[in-house]
Design a protein around this motif. Structure first.
Motif, PDB file in Angstrom:
ATOM      1  N   SER A   1       0.864  -1.179   0.000  1.00  0.00           N
ATOM      2  CA  SER A   1       0.000   0.000   0.000  1.00  0.00           C
ATOM      3  C   SER A   1       0.901   1.229   0.000  1.00  0.00           C
ATOM      4  N   SER A   2       1.656   1.380  -1.077  1.00  0.00           N
ATOM      5  CA  SER A   2       2.581   2.507  -1.262  1.00  0.00           C
ATOM      6  C   SER A   2       2.968   2.531  -2.729  1.00  0.00           C
ATOM      7  N   THR A   3       3.759   3.507  -3.124  1.00  0.00           N
ATOM      8  CA  THR A   3       4.310   3.482  -4.484  1.00  0.00           C
ATOM      9  C   THR A   3       5.547   2.575  -4.496  1.00  0.00           C
TER      10      THR A   3
ATOM     11  N   THR B   1       8.553   3.378  -4.560  1.00  0.00           N
ATOM     12  CA  THR B   1       9.589   3.912  -3.674  1.00  0.00           C
ATOM     13  C   THR B   1       9.561   3.227  -2.307  1.00  0.00           C
TER      14      THR B   1
ATOM     15  N   PRO C   1      -1.717   5.088 -10.025  1.00  0.00           N
ATOM     16  CA  PRO C   1      -0.706   4.979  -8.973  1.00  0.00           C
ATOM     17  C   PRO C   1      -1.310   4.689  -7.603  1.00  0.00           C
ATOM     18  N   GLY C   2      -0.464   4.161  -6.713  1.00  0.00           N
ATOM     19  CA  GLY C   2      -0.896   3.902  -5.339  1.00  0.00           C
ATOM     20  C   GLY C   2      -0.607   2.487  -4.888  1.00  0.00           C
TER      21      GLY C   2
ATOM     22  N   PHE D   1       7.138  -1.246   6.310  1.00  0.00           N
ATOM     23  CA  PHE D   1       7.857  -1.940   5.235  1.00  0.00           C
ATOM     24  C   PHE D   1       8.715  -3.090   5.767  1.00  0.00           C
TER      25      PHE D   1
ATOM     26  N   SER E   1      -5.352  -3.026   2.400  1.00  0.00           N
ATOM     27  CA  SER E   1      -4.839  -3.061   1.034  1.00  0.00           C
ATOM     28  C   SER E   1      -5.436  -1.924   0.215  1.00  0.00           C
ATOM     29  N   THR E   2      -4.663  -1.448  -0.767  1.00  0.00           N
ATOM     30  CA  THR E   2      -5.172  -0.429  -1.669  1.00  0.00           C
ATOM     31  C   THR E   2      -5.998  -1.157  -2.748  1.00  0.00           C
TER      32      THR E   2
END
Lengths: 356, 356
Positions: A56-58, A60, A191-192, A216, A235-236
């Motif tokens: 649940s992030s990009t 990066t 994105p996301g 992470f 979760s995204t």
């Protein structure tokens, strides 16, 4: 506006439909089925048996996860542009010593440079490589570089943000320990969502790591993954549903080689068109990215001028980035591009260049 | 399936429409306008002049950001259930010493307990409070607790995941340093976006912090925010668009007090209905959450049995969570609930309870 962005890219209608579906619990059977089906498709794309996490992030987020979980002290980072530099920033922000390989912009990483560093500095624990540098439109010879890293028995992190799903990556054969990307590039999903494969060696390093944080922590991710629970935090869901729709779409059309060929064909059409207009792409010949084109603006013209003029004609390209911001503009060929659009876009670009 | 989940909750049609719009660059004027308009609306909701960041993560990202940026050594965490416990896990994973206040489940935090800890342990730098504990359906007397924390001059982190946008929070008046939430609760937006306000004192602490990582470094976020660039990494654009649609919808209907009253009314209808069926909610009287109801299953009936039976009738509630998983089930009243749905849901629940 027709999009030839370098990410977020335009998404296929069926992906956008999936994005707009009503929500449900990330602990429901419906979500869990969607999650692991998406994981299975990604394992196929990456040719790996490694666990794949849906962050649940990009993308990066996986940079942070790599250095925080798997590097105690020292990491070798190969830099070909702004996103290699971001990895350096992330590693330093996580208190790691960074050894740098940074050839002139547009020049790929040579395996001799890697072996030289690993030979002289045995304290290096891991090597980070940007597969496809989005800021300069350059692709590195990853298979060859991976072999060198593995010859020295080091962990290998690959930023595949603008290559995964766009060109072949063989995680298990090449020995990539963490291979990550984002939803909004080659997969043509908003994105996301960060996706990444994580090897047993990376997980072993994570177990030893101190002060990893929670969000992470790869050991926590592995626990949830193995227990069939998907994600530690919520979760995204929409992006996972969008990714699932994109992966099924690829499968229906013939699988990963179909999409690799599609991107290659699109890229060839663009490069031929640029050449006809008299424009040249930035990186060294033979290392041009199959997904992102970084184009030198004509002499005495700013990249942003071309970018703005193309917007006025209804085409959203991308501006130059980082050190090349002034002198280049960029053009992606990822995601949803309708038949014939590349031709009309190139015609418009020819008119813009003529008028400048 | 009609949703009475505790998050992700059902979203209004206009939010889902926004989620399904075509993508564009997060560095474009279109996105930047959307970003700062969303920030302005959230500042209004929270009654604050503090910077608000739109994290490409869930609300848990702000837990990590809080302790990693603003706590050198020691933090006091108030626990009323599973999400308070998560804050403890996150703080420990970031190598912080945790002092705990943990009353019996269902009992709110008393300000005397906070002042006692702060009195005896001056090394405590910050206090973390869960405003509304989603696992037990309890709301803490936040205004009163905030006053105590501020009397001692400590930083205050508030997990407002299931309260922000559902009940009044006055960030500036109460002195909350970091107040965060997620898109998928009271705002009725899909998951994948964390939102939070960050005070100047929190930013000052961040500047001093070592080994902060990159993804959740508040100093980096502030830099991008102040420079008008929105987010350091790619923004989770669909959820920002969804959030913007939800916030405008609230405004069109009369603003934040309208939605607070709506949730209060829904909650009252649910609680009256539960009482008529002979069911009781978990937390201590007077501290029942206005957004999430944690309901004791009838004696000798498992919570999950009620949950499953309601699914068979077309209603998705939520299972018990953490220590109350076996004995309770939960029911939210956030997001998109059509007129009359609460009545029919309660009728179905009455039938389920009768049949058990």
């Amino acid at each position: 506006m027709k999009l030839f962005t370098v990410g977020p890219v335009a998404c296929y209608p069926r992906v956008l439909k999936a994005m707009g579906e009503q929500m449900y619990s990330h602990r429901s059977k419906e979500y869990i089925d969607l999650h692991y089906d998406t994981v299975k498709h990604l394992q196929n794309i990456l040719e790996t048996k490694n666990s794949i996490y849906l962050f649940s992030s990009t993308g990066t987020g996986f940079m942070e996860a790599s250095v925080r979980n798997c590097v105690k002290k020292k990491v070798l980072v190969c830099v070909n542009g702004s996103f290699g530099k971001r990895f350096v920033d992330v590693a330093k922000a996580n208190d790691k010593d960074v050894i740098l390989i940074e050839p002139p912009l547009g020049v790929p990483i040579a395996s001799e440079l890697i072996s030289e560093k690993l030979e002289t500095d045995p304290e290096i624990e891991a090597v980070a490589i940007t597969h496809n540098e989005t800021s300069t439109g350059l692709i590195n010879p990853l298979e060859e570089l991976s072999k060198t890293v593995k010859d020295y028995g080091k962990l290998l992190f690959v930023d595949a943000v603008s290559s995964m799903g766009g060109t072949a990556i063989n995680v298990d054969k090449w020995g990539i320990d963490i291979c990550y990307s984002s939803s909004q590039k080659c997969f043509g999903v908003p994105p996301g969502l960060g996706v990444g494969s994580v090897s047993l060696n990376a997980l072993a390093a994570s177990k030893e790591a101190k002060n990893k944080g929670w969000y992470f922590d790869l050991a926590i991710w592995e626990k949830y993954h193995k227990e069939g629970k998907g994600t530690p935090m919520t979760s995204t869901i929409p992006q996972v549903a969008g990714m699932n729709a994109a992966l099924k779409f690829i499968d229906e059309n013939g699988g990963k080689n179909w999409v690799y060929n599609l991107y290659k064909e699109r890229n060839k059409e663009i490069r031929n068109g640029l050449s006809d207009i008299g424009l040249f792409t930035y990186p060294q010949k033979g290392f041009e990215s199959p997904t992102v084109n970084c184009i030198n603006a004509p002499v005495e013209v700013k990249g942003v001028t071309v970018y703005e003029a193309m917007r006025d004609k209804g085409y959203e390209l991308a501006q130059g980035y980082g050190a090349l911001k002034e002198t280049t503009f960029r053009m992606g060929n990822m995601g949803y591009i309708e038949d014939g659009s590349i031709r009309t876009m190139l015609t418009a670009l020819g008119e813009v260049i003529d008028s400048l």
